[in-house]
Motif scaffolding. Structure first.
Motif, mmCIF file in Angstrom:
data_model
loop_
_atom_site.group_PDB
_atom_site.id
_atom_site.type_symbol
_atom_site.label_atom_id
_atom_site.label_comp_id
_atom_site.label_asym_id
_atom_site.label_seq_id
_atom_site.Cartn_x
_atom_site.Cartn_y
_atom_site.Cartn_z
ATOM 1 N N ASN A 172 0.819 -1.203 0.000
ATOM 2 C CA ASN A 172 0.000 0.000 0.000
ATOM 3 C C ASN A 172 0.857 1.260 0.000
ATOM 4 O OD1 ASN A 172 -2.538 1.543 0.374
ATOM 5 N ND2 ASN A 172 -1.742 1.924 2.423
ATOM 6 N N VAL A 173 1.924 1.249 0.789
ATOM 7 C CA VAL A 173 2.825 2.404 0.837
ATOM 8 C C VAL A 173 3.549 2.570 -0.498
ATOM 9 C CG1 VAL A 173 4.905 3.342 1.917
ATOM 10 C CG2 VAL A 173 3.141 2.289 3.335
ATOM 11 N N GLU A 222 2.684 1.557 -3.497
ATOM 12 C CA GLU A 222 1.785 1.967 -4.581
ATOM 13 C C GLU A 222 1.534 3.472 -4.571
ATOM 14 O OE1 GLU A 222 -1.599 -0.524 -3.972
ATOM 15 O OE2 GLU A 222 -0.835 -2.145 -5.264
ATOM 16 N N LYS A 223 1.611 4.095 -3.405
ATOM 17 C CA LYS A 223 1.404 5.541 -3.297
ATOM 18 C C LYS A 223 2.650 6.332 -3.711
ATOM 19 C CE LYS A 223 -1.901 5.236 0.550
ATOM 20 N NZ LYS A 223 -2.088 5.491 2.006
ATOM 21 N N ASP A 224 3.835 5.683 -3.637
ATOM 22 C CA ASP A 224 5.076 6.438 -3.811
ATOM 23 C C ASP A 224 6.195 5.493 -4.229
ATOM 24 O OD1 ASP A 224 7.143 8.326 -3.629
ATOM 25 O OD2 ASP A 224 7.361 8.056 -1.463
ATOM 26 N N ARG A 284 6.863 6.726 1.087
ATOM 27 C CA ARG A 284 7.625 5.471 1.121
ATOM 28 C C ARG A 284 8.825 5.562 2.057
ATOM 29 N NH1 ARG A 284 9.348 1.389 -3.866
ATOM 30 N NH2 ARG A 284 10.466 -0.081 -2.529
#
Length: 346
Positions: free
Chosen positions: A210-211, A213-215, A222
């Motif tokens: 999840n982290v 995928e955001k960055d 991240r």
């Protein structure tokens, strides 16, 4: 992106049918060759030609020399850009194999089949590949996503206790930076066994995914995944250079203790919260002794950390259990204070 393997490995076999690589290369170390490769080969149903590449086990082999050997082997096997490299192993294999694949002929496809807890919960996820150089952790590497990550939790039963405990440190980190319930579930475990840990592996994997995928390229959030790793990588590099390497998770556990106390010193968490976190980490991990002469070397190693900018050592620090900030610059005198604190823990 992540697929849990059934006992017949049908997901992997179906993936190969769809991808249709020209050749399959399987990278293992001496441990996964003995304990994991027979399971993979026994369930592999494909007519694609394959080759086994074996290297010695250990972080000290994650070097440019080993990467060069892998490039040469890939060349000898006439590997083309439609080939697929399968990394069957722990963090060293997925880091090194991913690096070799992402650079050979400007990039060939690869998949990860992590066989350690560290590999499953951390190293195989996120598209970071790398090698160590001059005892600096992952100082050379690429961002390159595997085509797939295939997880077979039964492989955890092949691990010695120390390797299981090493991976558990990354799970604890995931709880501390992003999920208080996950942290509480993990510290409630009394005996670190595959059976007790397996139910929580998927949660840890999802937190990291999840982290990431955001960055993906680590420009902001991240960086929170680096909690415990600035001190941790310095400890790991120091003991590696000294000729007495410690496992990555042991170093990260030591790093999380230091960076938890640093979070308190920087007025981000209370003394009570810091003490509570540190006591739980100490419960699971042995701590290495450091002396006064070690401190300067550790700070020098932290100054070379790849996350730094503008000559400042940047940290990801806790603001509470389940939350973390990043790009927190810390004065050198605080680092000396933390190392003194760590030195006197026992």
């Amino acid at each position: 992106m992540i697929s849990y393997l059934d006992h017949d490995f049908s997901q992997l076999n179906n993936f190969l049918k769809v991808l249709k690589p020209s050749k399959l290369l399987i990278l293992v170390d001496e441990n996964t060759h003995e304990y994991c490769l027979p399971t993979l080969l026994g369930n592999l149903e494909t007519e694609i030609p394959f080759e086994i590449i074996e290297i010695e086990a250990g972080e000290e082999l994650k070097t440019i020399e080993t990467a060069t050997q892998l490039w040469e082997i890939l060349s000898e096997f006439e590997t083309d850009r439609k080939s697929l490299l399968t990394n069957l192993g722990g963090g060293v294999i997925t880091d090194l194999g991913g690096f070799a694949a992402s650079t050979y002929k400007r990039g060939i496809k690869f998949i990860n089949i992590p066989t350690t807890l560290l590999g499953m919960c951390d190293a195989s996820i996120g598209g970071k590949t790398g090698i160590d150089h001059q005892f600096l952790k992952n100082i050379v590497g690429t961002f390159a996503e595997p085509e797939m990550i295939f997880v077979y939790p039964e492989f955890l039963k092949t691990l010695p206790f120390e390797e299981l405990r090493s991976g558990f440190a990354e799970m604890l980190k995931h709880g501390l930076i992003a999920d208080e319930k996950h942290w509480k579930d993990l510290i409630a475990i009394e005996n670190l066994t595959p059976e007790n840990i397996t139910p929580f592996v998927e949660t840890s994997m999802k937190i990291k995914l999840n982290v990431v995928e955001k960055d993906f390229r680590e420009q902001n959030i991240r960086k929170t995944l680096n909690f415990g790793h600035t001190f941790g990588h310095a400890f790991e590099s120091y003991f590696l250079a000294k000729g007495s390497p410690i496992l990555h998770g042991e170093a990260v556990a030591m790093g999380m203790i230091c960076e938890t106390q640093l979070s308190f010193l920087e007025n981000l968490i209370s003394a009570e919260m810091a003490e509570n976190i540190i006591s739980h980490i100490k419960k699971f991990y042995p701590l290495q002794n450091i002396d006064d002469s070690t401190k300067e070397q550790l700070i020098s190693l932290m100054m070379n950390d790849k996350k730094n900018s503008g000559g400042k050592i940047n940290f990801s620090l806790l603001t509470k259990i389940g939350e973390c900030n990043f790009d927190h610059a810390v004065p050198e005198q605080h680092l000396i204070s933390i190392l003194h604190f760590f030195q006197n823990l026992y």
